[in-house]
Design a protein around this motif. Structure first.
Motif, mmCIF file in Angstrom:
data_model
loop_
_atom_site.group_PDB
_atom_site.id
_atom_site.type_symbol
_atom_site.label_atom_id
_atom_site.label_comp_id
_atom_site.label_asym_id
_atom_site.label_seq_id
_atom_site.Cartn_x
_atom_site.Cartn_y
_atom_site.Cartn_z
ATOM 1 N N ILE A 107 -0.789 3.069 -11.643
ATOM 2 C CA ILE A 107 -1.091 1.990 -10.712
ATOM 3 C C ILE A 107 -2.474 1.411 -11.016
ATOM 4 O O ILE A 107 -3.348 2.094 -11.542
ATOM 5 C CB ILE A 107 -1.031 2.460 -9.240
ATOM 6 N N VAL A 108 -2.666 0.141 -10.672
ATOM 7 C CA VAL A 108 -3.967 -0.509 -10.845
ATOM 8 C C VAL A 108 -4.932 0.069 -9.817
ATOM 9 O O VAL A 108 -4.560 0.270 -8.655
ATOM 10 C CB VAL A 108 -3.835 -2.032 -10.648
ATOM 11 N N PRO A 109 -6.187 0.331 -10.194
ATOM 12 C CA PRO A 109 -7.156 0.843 -9.215
ATOM 13 C C PRO A 109 -7.251 -0.078 -7.999
ATOM 14 O O PRO A 109 -7.339 -1.302 -8.131
ATOM 15 C CB PRO A 109 -8.474 0.849 -10.004
ATOM 16 N N GLY A 110 -7.168 0.518 -6.797
ATOM 17 C CA GLY A 110 -7.230 -0.269 -5.571
ATOM 18 C C GLY A 110 -7.050 0.624 -4.368
ATOM 19 O O GLY A 110 -7.157 1.848 -4.464
ATOM 20 N N THR A 111 -6.777 0.027 -3.222
ATOM 21 C CA THR A 111 -6.634 0.790 -1.990
ATOM 22 C C THR A 111 -5.171 1.129 -1.735
ATOM 23 O O THR A 111 -4.278 0.385 -2.112
ATOM 24 C CB THR A 111 -7.180 -0.008 -0.788
ATOM 25 N N THR A 156 0.830 -1.206 0.000
ATOM 26 C CA THR A 156 0.000 0.000 0.000
ATOM 27 C C THR A 156 0.865 1.256 0.000
ATOM 28 O O THR A 156 0.564 2.231 -0.695
ATOM 29 C CB THR A 156 -0.942 0.008 1.219
ATOM 30 N N LYS A 157 1.938 1.241 0.776
ATOM 31 C CA LYS A 157 2.830 2.400 0.798
ATOM 32 C C LYS A 157 3.544 2.559 -0.537
ATOM 33 O O LYS A 157 3.752 3.681 -1.018
ATOM 34 C CB LYS A 157 3.848 2.248 1.930
ATOM 35 N N ALA A 158 3.895 1.439 -1.152
ATOM 36 C CA ALA A 158 4.560 1.489 -2.450
ATOM 37 C C ALA A 158 3.649 2.091 -3.508
ATOM 38 O O ALA A 158 4.100 2.871 -4.363
ATOM 39 C CB ALA A 158 4.998 0.088 -2.867
ATOM 40 N N ARG A 159 2.380 1.746 -3.468
ATOM 41 C CA ARG A 159 1.428 2.315 -4.435
ATOM 42 C C ARG A 159 1.348 3.832 -4.282
ATOM 43 O O ARG A 159 1.257 4.569 -5.268
ATOM 44 C CB ARG A 159 0.049 1.684 -4.247
ATOM 45 N N MET A 208 4.576 5.363 -5.798
ATOM 46 C CA MET A 208 4.568 5.300 -7.259
ATOM 47 C C MET A 208 3.562 6.271 -7.851
ATOM 48 O O MET A 208 3.810 6.895 -8.886
ATOM 49 C CB MET A 208 4.270 3.868 -7.714
ATOM 50 N N ASP A 209 2.433 6.415 -7.192
ATOM 51 C CA ASP A 209 1.428 7.372 -7.659
ATOM 52 C C ASP A 209 1.995 8.786 -7.620
ATOM 53 O O ASP A 209 1.799 9.582 -8.547
ATOM 54 C CB ASP A 209 0.175 7.251 -6.782
#
Length: 602
Positions: free
Chosen positions: A131-135, A118-121, A124-125
């Motif tokens: 990123i793939v849609p998600g939490t 989650t922190k990596a997403r 990267m954002d």
């Protein structure tokens, strides 16, 4: 440069790191569990220390003991390999806080930031990486997953924050699957990564799995070493990897490489790592960062000529990268074949046994990364990998041809492996054309094709041969304060003692620890039942994670009777027919052997 490095791992990756250390004139320290006292990485190392029982949680995951061993051995660095504690930020922090010992990897802060998905997403954002849609925050309630499904639709991937390689990942295709899969993902995350936090994202149906190898030094330089294609997978576990990807054009390749560099630089990352992406319909999406060396780093080494493990060691020692991004040259094509002890014709079920014959291939363009030798036992205590076969060619066509030759030469007897499957894939139209996706094996390939390959190229028998009764030279291992020492004896006319088969083994040029002849045994005698009815038995050796039934319960065909963990994968044991549970001679957390009764149904 370091003087002595402890490798906090086992098997082929431990030997791989030790070989890099040997070339840099660095001494090595191995750790081993009771189940691994005769293992190849122990034989290769300069020193070896026992760190506990076979259960990984009590040995290879025992952080305090491993650091204590490093201190007692006067090691000045720890390399974690991959798996076990390699992506555990808490362990990295413990090493960093220990005087005189360097962590060979990214900082614990970077690992926490990028290793937890989650922190990596979020990172990267912020770096403008798709990123793939998600939490971006952990999910703590199944209701959150249901709400996400109502908004974005199904399927949904539930992923352990500390997971990787498909472990701790569960796919939900309808609302009624959420609760069971949510608990299973949490359980795997806790068991394998000591972290039960999970997140969710939209599950892409037919993507390619593309990853970019990066290396970053402490002076702020970040380089990528090209991409790898890891799309041939079963149950989200990679089985054949290649580089470069046959699915990317030059523009997309450049975009993905730069996105990986951009994202890593945003996090002030150091040392080696891999940025993974999913590619579908010409679009790429960030998947995760693996904050460690990868199993498949070998193919990148083949096409770049860069020794990634030695580069890790130099970067950790404070050296600056000695090449610019435009100096990284990609030449030829590489493939890696994971030689696992699995029966592909039985849904890649893990296998156990003894390597009565182990004769790997050779010749130009062929590399073997392994730690096992003839006489070694595959017990099922850890993962199923026997070796990695890496093949290089001037182009993909030559690489395929050379791989066919190498796999045909590979002679293994004593247990079933995936070699027949590999040989079939090198004749498979979609794989040869490079058009396969991550779903190809699980959803498209006819299982009969794999069964035919197993019949054609698999072993006729896996019975072990009798051990040599004429052995007179004996090798013993003793332990003093947990440290391994070897004792060699030669007796004439004495009866032979049980041994590991008298196998040869990897050994350091300057004389690592030799093979011990003693072996651990299970004195439990297995489970016993006297109840009348049909016995449901264990199809493999493993540990019972869950037994959701009780004696007296009525079950129907297809109901899950228990969950058996074997070689880092959960396996549902289901009822073949309905009836009443009359006895459960096992309990959660108990280890069982193949053939042990688990449940009796009347």
């Amino acid at each position: 440069m370091f003087e002595k490095v402890l490798i906090a791992n086992r098997g082929e990756i431990a030997v791989r790191v030790m070989r890099a250390c040997a070339e840099l004139d660095i001494e090595t320290v191995a750790i081993y569990s009771e189940a691994d006292k005769d293992a190849g990485h122990v034989r290769y190392a300069d020193e070896a220390y026992n760190v506990g029982p076979a259960r990984a949680a009590d040995s290879y995951l025992d952080q305090e003991t491993i650091v204590d061993v490093a201190t007692r051995a006067d090691a000045d660095a720890i390399h974690p390999g991959y798996g076990f504690l390699a992506e555990n930020a808490e362990f990295a922090a413990l090493v960093e806080a220990t005087d005189g010992i360097t962590w060979i990897g990214p900082s614990s802060e970077s690992m926490e930031q990028l290793g937890e998905k989650t922190k990596a997403r979020t990172v990267m954002d912020a770096a403008d990486v798709p990123i793939v849609p998600g939490t971006t925050d952990p999910v703590t309630d199944p209701a959150e997953i249901e709400a996400f499904g109502e908004e974005h639709g199904y399927p949904i991937a539930i992923k352990a924050e500390g997971g990787g390689g498909g472990r701790g990942m569960k796919v939900v295709r309808s609302a009624d699957e959420i609760e069971d899969q949510f608990e299973s993902a949490q359980r795997e995350g806790e068991a394998y990564f000591d972290n039960d936090s999970v997140y969710i994202e939209r599950y892409l149906e037919h993507p390619r799995h593309i990853e970019v190898q990066i290396i970053a030094d402490q002076q702020g330089n970040v380089r990528h070493l090209g991409e790898r294609d890891c799309s041939l997978q079963r149950r989200h576990q990679k089985i054949i990897e290649e580089a470069p990807s046959p699915a990317l054009d030059d523009q997309l390749r450049a975009e993905i490489g730069e996105a990986a560099r951009r994202g890593v630089k945003e996090s002030e990352y150091t040392n080696a790592g891999t940025v993974e992406f999913l590619v579908e319909d010409g679009q790429f999406y960030f998947l995760e960062v693996n904050t460690r060396i990868q199993v498949e780093h070998t193919v990148t080494e083949e096409i770049t000529g860069i020794d990634i493990v030695k580069t890790q060691l130099r970067v950790a020692a404070g050296e600056e990268l000695d090449f610019e991004q435009n100096e990284v040259e990609i030449e030829g094509h590489g493939m890696e074949f994971r030689i696992n002890a699995e029966n592909a014709a039985e849904e890649f079920a893990p296998q156990t046994g003894t390597l009565t014959t182990y004769d790997p291939p050779g010749g130009i363009g062929v590399r073997m990364d392994d730690a096992l030798r003839e006489g070694d036992e595959i017990s099922g205590d850890y993962d199923s990998m026997i070796a990695k076969l890496i093949v290089y060619g001037s182009d993909r066509e030559e690489c395929l041809d050379r791989s066919r030759r190498a796999l045909a030469e590979f002679d293994i007897e004593g247990l079933v492996t995936v070699i027949p499957f590999h040989r079939q894939m090198l004749r498979d139209e979609q794989f040869v054309a490079g058009t396969h996706t991550t779903k190809y094996l699980d959803e498209e390939l006819d299982p009969a094709v794999i069964e035919n390959a197993q019949e054609q190229w698999g072993p006729a028998s896996v019975d072990a041969t009798d051990e040599d009764e004429e052995t007179v030279e004996r090798e013993f291992t003793v332990e003093v304060n947990g440290k391994r020492f070897e004792v060699n004896l030669e007796e004439r006319g004495a009866p032979p003692l049980p041994s590991n088969g008298g196998a040869s083994s990897p050994s350091r040029p300057n004389g690592g620890a030799p093979t011990a002849s003693s072996s651990s045994s299970n004195d439990s005698g297995g489970t016993v039942t006297t109840a009348e009815g049909e016995q449901v038995t264990a199809e493999m050796q493993g540990t019972l994670l869950e037994v959701p039934i009780e004696e007296g319960d009525e079950v129907a065909a297809g109901d899950v009777l228990c969950v058996l963990e074997a070689m880092k994968m959960e396996n549902d044991i289901v009822a073949s027919h309905g009836g009443t549970v009359v006895e459960i001679p096992v309990a959660e957390g108990e280890s069982v052997d193949m053939g042990d009764p688990l449940v009796v149904i009347d």
